[in-house]
Design a protein around this motif. Structure first.
Motif, short mmCIF file in Angstrom:
data_model
loop_
_atom_site.label_atom_id
_atom_site.label_comp_id
_atom_site.label_asym_id
_atom_site.label_seq_id
_atom_site.Cartn_x
_atom_site.Cartn_y
_atom_site.Cartn_z
N ILE A 544 0.72 -1.05 0.02
CA ILE A 544 0.02 -0.10 -0.10
C ILE A 544 0.71 1.27 0.19
O ILE A 544 0.43 2.34 -0.39
CB ILE A 544 -1.01 0.11 1.17
CG1 ILE A 544 -0.15 -0.18 2.59
CG2 ILE A 544 -1.98 -1.03 1.17
CD1 ILE A 544 -0.66 0.43 3.57
N ALA A 545 2.14 1.15 0.36
CA ALA A 545 2.85 2.31 0.25
C ALA A 545 3.63 2.61 -1.05
O ALA A 545 3.76 1.50 -1.74
CB ALA A 545 4.10 2.47 1.41
N THR A 546 4.16 3.50 -1.42
CA THR A 546 4.76 3.87 -2.56
C THR A 546 6.29 3.99 -2.25
O THR A 546 6.48 4.54 -0.97
CB THR A 546 4.38 4.90 -3.52
OG1 THR A 546 4.53 6.18 -2.80
CG2 THR A 546 2.87 4.82 -3.73
N MET A 547 6.99 4.54 -3.12
CA MET A 547 8.49 5.02 -2.76
C MET A 547 8.55 6.11 -2.32
O MET A 547 9.71 6.63 -1.74
CB MET A 547 9.20 4.75 -4.41
CG MET A 547 9.10 3.57 -5.10
SD MET A 547 10.04 2.17 -4.61
CE MET A 547 10.00 1.09 -5.77
N THR A 548 7.66 7.14 -2.52
CA THR A 548 7.53 8.33 -2.09
C THR A 548 6.79 8.22 -0.62
O THR A 548 5.75 7.89 -0.40
CB THR A 548 6.98 9.38 -2.94
OG1 THR A 548 7.61 9.11 -4.11
CG2 THR A 548 6.89 10.70 -2.51
N GLU A 549 7.64 8.78 0.29
CA GLU A 549 7.23 8.84 1.83
C GLU A 549 6.01 9.70 1.90
O GLU A 549 5.79 10.80 1.44
CB GLU A 549 8.31 9.49 2.52
CG GLU A 549 9.23 8.39 3.20
CD GLU A 549 8.76 7.28 4.04
OE1 GLU A 549 7.40 7.51 4.58
OE2 GLU A 549 9.44 6.33 4.30
N GLY A 550 4.81 9.17 2.61
CA GLY A 550 3.76 9.98 2.70
C GLY A 550 2.69 9.78 1.79
O GLY A 550 1.58 10.39 1.79
N VAL A 551 3.07 8.99 0.51
CA VAL A 551 2.23 9.01 -0.45
C VAL A 551 1.77 7.42 -0.66
O VAL A 551 2.54 6.62 -0.62
CB VAL A 551 2.46 9.38 -1.75
CG1 VAL A 551 1.68 9.30 -2.94
CG2 VAL A 551 3.01 10.67 -1.81
N PHE A 552 0.59 6.89 -0.48
CA PHE A 552 0.23 5.69 -0.46
C PHE A 552 -0.97 5.36 -1.58
O PHE A 552 -1.43 6.25 -2.24
CB PHE A 552 -0.70 5.48 0.75
CG PHE A 552 0.23 5.43 2.14
CD1 PHE A 552 0.80 4.42 2.49
CD2 PHE A 552 0.37 6.81 2.40
CE1 PHE A 552 1.55 4.62 3.75
CE2 PHE A 552 1.05 6.78 3.84
CZ PHE A 552 1.67 6.11 4.19
N ALA A 553 -0.88 4.11 -2.15
CA ALA A 553 -1.68 3.94 -3.15
C ALA A 553 -2.75 2.56 -2.92
O ALA A 553 -2.10 1.69 -2.40
CB ALA A 553 -0.98 3.64 -4.56
#
Ligand SMILES: Cc1cc2nc3c(=O)[nH]c(=O)nc-3n(C[C@H](O)[C@H](O)[C@H](O)COP(=O)(O)OP(=O)(O)OC[C@H]3O[C@@H](n4cnc5c(N)ncnc54)[C@H](O)[C@@H]3O)c2cc1C
Ligand code: SF4
Ligand code: SF4
Ligand code: FES
Lengths: 679, 161
Positions: A544-553
């Protein structure tokens, strides 16, 4: 001048070479690598080098901890998998043993060696070079503390399908503010279009609408429908988001949602979105009766007043005077700490699968069209009929995998089409008593109660034909084919070509990423796979997380999936965000640049290089300074400063240059020269 | 017959795209020649041309620089900055009598494990064909503090930044 590194017994380095079962040891002679490091890198400070079956296991970690304590190790090199997997594991092990976690270096001899090379000797030699690079680099590591970034308590959820709804409700129920941005006039997503949901055949509206209403009335949720995010700035904990709230032409404080305007509006528009092209709406509309919010929007491109300058029927009839033709788009600026993307999927354009005749043959339907046909609130009141609107089909063919598992369209499996096709088979049988054929390649029913549903549909008498349909045609060749659609298929179980005449064909069309997925991903600073689905941080351990901290998908934005999985992901991301909000801060890698004032010549070369405007120039002292709160640590300015005045933690010049030397095994010869490591 | 020349290539990858492409190549078990040794930077923009010169002077026969595709840099646009440096660096290398093909810039997204592996394979073969670099200065005594090439690298930087 700094101290000499790795000299005169100052630093005591431990090297740990992992077998990873046979993942590494099957190709790299790990024992030889460890022995080599112990012997050849001894002068570089290596006091112990071991190989071990699984370094990441608790026993492996304990090995390191014990050595740190007993041998007084001051630096650790682990040669194992990618730092993206286990860097934290080994850092924490060091910390437990009282060593600053940043004095540990994990070098990859798996993803970048044993898994990609076959020549065992060459791979072993490469592993030695990689270890040597790690040892040289670790000698320059500095003890660091993680950066602590405060987390803004508000969260942005983008996309109001079931995944986004779930995420928004979980966070809001915990008492924290949520902005839910949805670009359509109502939340609900695809699920709002369905009649029944597999495998339990619950009525979609019955389970979805209460949640939509909760979102609409929740004191902690600000719902921004008919809106889109246009810009995202900042970083985890503190994003500044710009949202364009498109003009609705409705004063929402006055509108009661009575619907008179929609009745009176003279302009009928084919509804390509919610009704999948099967039904009509007005130029002023809510996509469906249970829409949340209840306020309509005026679709300016179809409104007679906007196009021709006269009409204003809705305005005349609105009992509360809520119509406002003067409304303009608004730009809102939001501060949020975390972002959850739940933008969902599109369907492949079925016209592209030319051999199935969609768009050319009237009675070929897409899956979404069928959902609307079978929906009691849909354009036919739930009557499953042919395109003429009256005839009930006697024979129906349902084609699985239309555009999925097909290298001409989408290579992947759309995950839900088998179940959806089974649901259709059941509904057709139940409502029309027609003969139903399902054409499949494989039946994939892996989740809870899914295979039982398949058994049920089998028992109901649906005929299953295994084989990829070659063609759907209206060119009759045999008696009984006149005025019907003929499905040409190789029945791979019977081993023969068949022509099956039917009245209606339903294509279970492939799910695919939103048409603008790449653009949206870019706006939020994340990446998509080559197929276009958002890439998760880890396919198994952090989906659910992406490589960018604080952005989830979450949900189908991350890949095709059913409603239960979409809901689970929405809730999971909410839990992650809530944990952070409750901690009030997050620890980040202390990768930052800083200027050593005494070396800065004031040339200002660095000033324009920083994309985050982190570098400011002091006119009075004629030196540059980096604002650590804004710096993200890319290192571009470090590389550019001609005076060498800027240094970057974790990726300093010394660290990189030494790693180059190590990788090239320059530390092996000329011992007297090699000792002149200075900086 | 001579043994096949085995070049050494140093590769610089950014943390967000190209290093992850390398990870992906591994996870997918895509094969490429073992001649490349990778270094992870946070961003391709961190690439100081000195690193390239250092690697070549220290015995590498080629250098691969890899970052996110234009427009996809995790730090917005820093890969454009490495592109500028790269183009200038190639000019400087030519002036120094080094075949510019020895230094290559490849964009690879986190999904492009296959592509990165292919590019590495092609590059290793190209450098194998060029033969060893044998930089005249190749000398194990080149240490961190004494880049033989400092004057050039200074010019490069002023020229581009
Ligand atoms: C024909 C069909 C039948 C199905 N039947 C079932 C079933 O019976 N049972 C089952 O479990 N699953 C079923 N599914 C799967 C189900 O549809 C998905 O699992 C579910 O809809 C995924 O929800 P989501 O929220 O991820 O995406 P979506 O439902 O696609 O919602 C995404 C939302 O985000 C909005 N959005 C998109 N882009 C933006 C943007 N840039 N800015 C703002 N908002 C944006 C969209 O307007 C939409 O409201 C079916 C799928 C299809 C195609
Ligand atoms: S590039 Fe270096 S010397 Fe020039 S202003 Fe920036 S820090 Fe100072
Ligand atoms: S390291 Fe990158 S983000 Fe930090 S100040 Fe330098 S250019 Fe800006
Ligand atoms: S982060 Fe990959 S090039 Fe900048």
């Amino acid at each position: 001048m700094k101290q000499l590194k790795g000299q005169s017994g100052q630093e005591r380095v431990g090297v740990y070479v992992c077998h990873c079962g046979s993942n590494i040891a099957g190709v790299v002679d790990v024992q030889q690598v460890a022995e080599w490091a112990a012997e050849r890198l001894e002068r570089r400070g290596v006091v112990i080098a071991r190989d071990y079956r699984f370094m990441c296991s608790s026993l492996g970690q304990e090995l390191i901890e014990k050595d740190i304590k007993e041998l007084g190790l001051t630096r650790i090199v682990v040669a194992a998998c990618s730092p993206h997997l286990h860097e934290q594991t080994f850092r924490i092990a060091c910390q437990r043993a009282g060593l600053n976690p940043y004095l540990c270096e994990l070098v990859s001899i798996r993803e970048q060696n044993s898994w990609v090379h076959e020549d065992k000797n060459a791979a072993t030699e490469k592993a030695k070079a990689i270890v040597s690079g790690g040892v040289e680099r670790v000698l320059w590591h500095e003890p660091l503390e993680p950066l602590h970034v405060p987390i803004h308590p508000a969260t942005l959820v983008v996309g109001g399908g079931i995944a986004g709804i779930q995420a928004a409700l979980e966070i809001a129920d915990a008492g924290f503010p949520v902005y839910l941005v949805e670009r359509e006039p109502s939340i609900g997503g695809h699920m709002a279009q369905f009649d029944k949901t597999f495998p339990t055949l619950d009525c979609a509206a019955c389970i979805l609408t209460p949640r939509m209403v909760s979102v609409g009335t929740h004191p902690h949720i600000t719902m921004l429908t008919w809106s889109e995010v246009t810009d995202v700035q900042g970083y985890v904990g503190n994003f500044t988001v710009t949202v364009r709230k498109k003009a609705r032409y409705i004063k929402t404080d006055l509108c009661t949602g009575c619907g008179i305007c929609q009745e009176k509006c003279p302009k009928k528009v084919l509804d390509e979105d919610f009704e999948a092209g099967l039904g009509y709406r007005k130029a002023i509309y809510t996509p469906f009766p249970q829409a949340v919010p209840k306020y309509p929007v005026i679709d300016g491109s179809n409104c007679t007043y906007f196009q021709k300058g006269t009409c204003r029927a809705c305005e005349k009839f609105c009992p509360t005077g809520a119509i406002d033709f003067e409304q303009q788009d608004e730009l809102l600026t939001l501060q949020v700490g975390n972002i959850i993307l739940a933008t969902g999927f599109d369907l492949l354009d079925a016209r592209r699968i030319a051999q199935y005749g969609y768009g050319r043959l009237a009675n070929v339907f897409t899956s979404l069209e069928f959902e609307r046909l079978s929906n009691a609130a849909g354009p036919t009141d739930g009557n499953i009929v042919l395109r003429d609107g009256v005839t009930t089909p006697r024979t129906v063919g349902i084609i699985h995998c239309a555009g999925s598992r097909d290298r001409n369209f989408n290579n992947y499996c759309s995950a839900i089409c088998c179940m959806q096709s089974l649901k259709f088979a059941h509904l057709v049988k139940e409502r029309t008593g027609a003969t139903v054929y399902n054409f499949y390649i494989d039946i994939r029913t892996p989740a809870k109660a899914y295979d039982e549903f398949y058994q049920r549909v089998l028992e109901e008498g649906t005929i299953f034909v295994r084989g990829r349909v070659a063609e759907v045609t209206d060119a009759a060749r045999l008696p009984g084919e006149e005025n019907r659609l003929i499905i040409q298929v190789e029945d791979t179980l019977a081993g023969l070509q068949r022509r099956i005449p039917v009245d209606m064909v339903i294509l279970s069309v492939s799910l695919q990423p939103r048409w603008d997925a790449k653009e949206v991903a870019k706006r939020f600073g994340i990446s998509c796979s080559s197929d276009g689905w958002i890439i998760e941080k880890h396919p198994k351990l952090d989906p659910i997380a992406t490589m960018t901290e604080g952005v989830f998908a979450v949900g189908c934005a991350q890949g095709p999936k059913d409603i239960p999985s979409s809901v689970a992901q929405g809730a999971a991301a909410a839990a992650r965000v809530l944990a952070r909000i409750q901690q009030q801060e997050i620890a980040l890698e202390p990768v930052r640049a800083s200027v050593e004032e005494s070396r800065c010549s004031g040339c200002r070369i660095c000033n324009n290089l920083c994309p985050f405007n982190a570098i400011l120039f002091h006119e009075d002292r004629m030196v540059s300074e980096i604002n650590a709160a804004l710096c993200q640590g890319c290192g571009t300015c470090v590389a550019a400063c001609p005076a060498g005045a800027i240094s970057g933690t974790v990726f300093s010049n010394e660290q990189i240059l030494s790693q180059i030397e190590g990788l090239l095994l320059l530390n092996q010869s000329e011992p007297t020269q090699a000792e002149m490591v200075t900086a | 017959m001579d043994e096949l020349f085995e070049p050494v290539v140093i590769g610089f990858t950014c943390n967000w795209c190209s290093y992850r492409a390398a990870d992906l190549a591994g996870t997918a078990r895509i094969k490429y020649p073992p001649n490349i040794r990778l270094i992870r930077l946070m961003c391709s923009g961190r690439l100081d041309p000195t690193f390239v010169l250092k690697a070549l002077a220290g015995g590498a026969d080629g250098v691969l620089i890899s970052g996110c595709h234009p427009g996809e840099c995790h730090y917005l646009e820093q890969n454009y900055k490495v592109l500028r440096r790269f183009l200038l660096l190639r000019r400087v290398l030519t002036q120094l009598g080094i075949e510019p093909q020895r230094v290559k810039l490849v964009w690879a997204s986190a999904a492009e494990g296959v592509r990165l592996a292919q590019e590495i394979t092609i590059m290793v073969e190209e450098i194998r064909a060029l033969g060893p670099l044998n930089w005249p200065a190749a000398d194990t005594s080149i240490r961190t503090e004494s880049p033989v090439v400092s004057s050039e690298s200074l010019e490069i930087k002023e020229g581009i930044a």
